[in-house]
Design an enzyme around this catalytic site. Sequence first.
Site, PDB file in Angstrom:
ATOM      1  N   HIS A  47      26.531  40.078   9.071  1.00 14.45           N
ATOM      2  CA  HIS A  47      26.546  40.709   7.753  1.00 14.45           C
ATOM      3  C   HIS A  47      27.630  41.776   7.615  1.00 14.45           C
ATOM      4  O   HIS A  47      27.798  42.338   6.528  1.00 14.45           O
ATOM      5  CB  HIS A  47      25.177  41.333   7.452  1.00 14.45           C
ATOM      6  N   HIS A  54      26.144  31.922   7.072  1.00 13.80           N
ATOM      7  CA  HIS A  54      24.970  31.592   7.882  1.00 13.80           C
ATOM      8  C   HIS A  54      23.864  31.019   7.005  1.00 13.80           C
ATOM      9  O   HIS A  54      23.852  31.154   5.783  1.00 13.80           O
ATOM     10  CB  HIS A  54      24.471  32.830   8.639  1.00 13.80           C
ATOM     11  N   CYS A  89      12.549  36.263   1.413  1.00 12.02           N
ATOM     12  CA  CYS A  89      13.834  35.687   1.810  1.00 12.02           C
ATOM     13  C   CYS A  89      14.091  36.054   3.258  1.00 12.02           C
ATOM     14  O   CYS A  89      13.514  37.011   3.785  1.00 12.02           O
ATOM     15  CB  CYS A  89      14.967  36.161   0.910  1.00 12.02           C
ATOM     16  N   HIS A  91      16.021  34.383   7.233  1.00 15.45           N
ATOM     17  CA  HIS A  91      16.896  33.488   7.983  1.00 15.45           C
ATOM     18  C   HIS A  91      16.073  32.680   8.979  1.00 15.45           C
ATOM     19  O   HIS A  91      15.272  33.259   9.717  1.00 15.45           O
ATOM     20  CB  HIS A  91      17.943  34.289   8.749  1.00 15.45           C
ATOM     21  N   GLU A 109       5.404  38.399   6.089  1.00 18.57           N
ATOM     22  CA  GLU A 109       5.704  39.502   5.186  1.00 18.57           C
ATOM     23  C   GLU A 109       4.565  39.790   4.213  1.00 18.57           C
ATOM     24  O   GLU A 109       4.279  40.951   3.921  1.00 18.57           O
ATOM     25  CB  GLU A 109       6.982  39.214   4.396  1.00 18.57           C
ATOM     26  N   GLU A 136      26.532  39.505   2.197  1.00 20.72           N
ATOM     27  CA  GLU A 136      25.701  38.300   2.301  1.00 20.72           C
ATOM     28  C   GLU A 136      26.580  37.074   2.083  1.00 20.72           C
ATOM     29  O   GLU A 136      26.923  36.739   0.949  1.00 20.72           O
ATOM     30  CB  GLU A 136      24.571  38.327   1.269  1.00 20.72           C
ATOM     31  N   GLU A 138      26.009  33.476   2.575  1.00 20.69           N
ATOM     32  CA  GLU A 138      24.848  32.656   2.912  1.00 20.69           C
ATOM     33  C   GLU A 138      24.893  31.262   2.294  1.00 20.69           C
ATOM     34  O   GLU A 138      25.343  31.076   1.164  1.00 20.69           O
ATOM     35  CB  GLU A 138      23.555  33.359   2.481  1.00 20.69           C
TER      36      GLU A 138
END
Length: 203
Positions: A47, A54, A89, A91, A109, A136, A138
């Site tokens: 990042h 990614h 959200c 990864h 979460e 970001e 992504e």
Amino acid sequence: MPITPANGLSADTAAVPAPDDSAEPIMLELVDEDGRTIGTAEKLSAHIAPGRLHRAFSVFLFDDEGRLLLQRRALEKYHSPGVWSNTCCGHPYPGEPPFVAAARRTGEELGIAPALMREAGTVRYNHPDPDSGLVEQEYNHLFVGIVRAEPRPAPEEIAETAFVTPDELDTLRARYPFSAWFMTVLDAARPAVREVTGDAAGW
């Protein structure tokens, strides 16, 4: 953990503990422009500007009334702290299927399992965060679903939650900061959102 009214919206607040600096580094899956895996990188390094592309995922869960479950990110998160964003959200671990990662992180979460969750396409973006200086980059896998359980947010991840209609979302966005990627992922997911919630919900 009970949901209580806040600013006219269903919300939950909690104190945020200090991050655990002793934790092992989290590795992300690096991809090419077509989403093919090309390697791995440590989360923070991926990042740092200009960022490394990614794999990521974004989840949008709705209640039976068609209201979107939002979260406000914990105040001590290193990236985009205290801003509102989509339901969940994150990864995938290297080699972890995005659907599995999305379901796992939703549970970790928010303490809930979706009653229904389906794939909603992918979107690629490059969003700098002006406050942290992080970027970001992504290739994001989108998921849309239904939730019928009461969220029980993990305080180290989430400061607040809210179920909102489209009009309430507009009001919230006018008053508070949102994640840099929020509208990009919401707009990309809208066709699937409308299929899940129905046209009457207004998404």
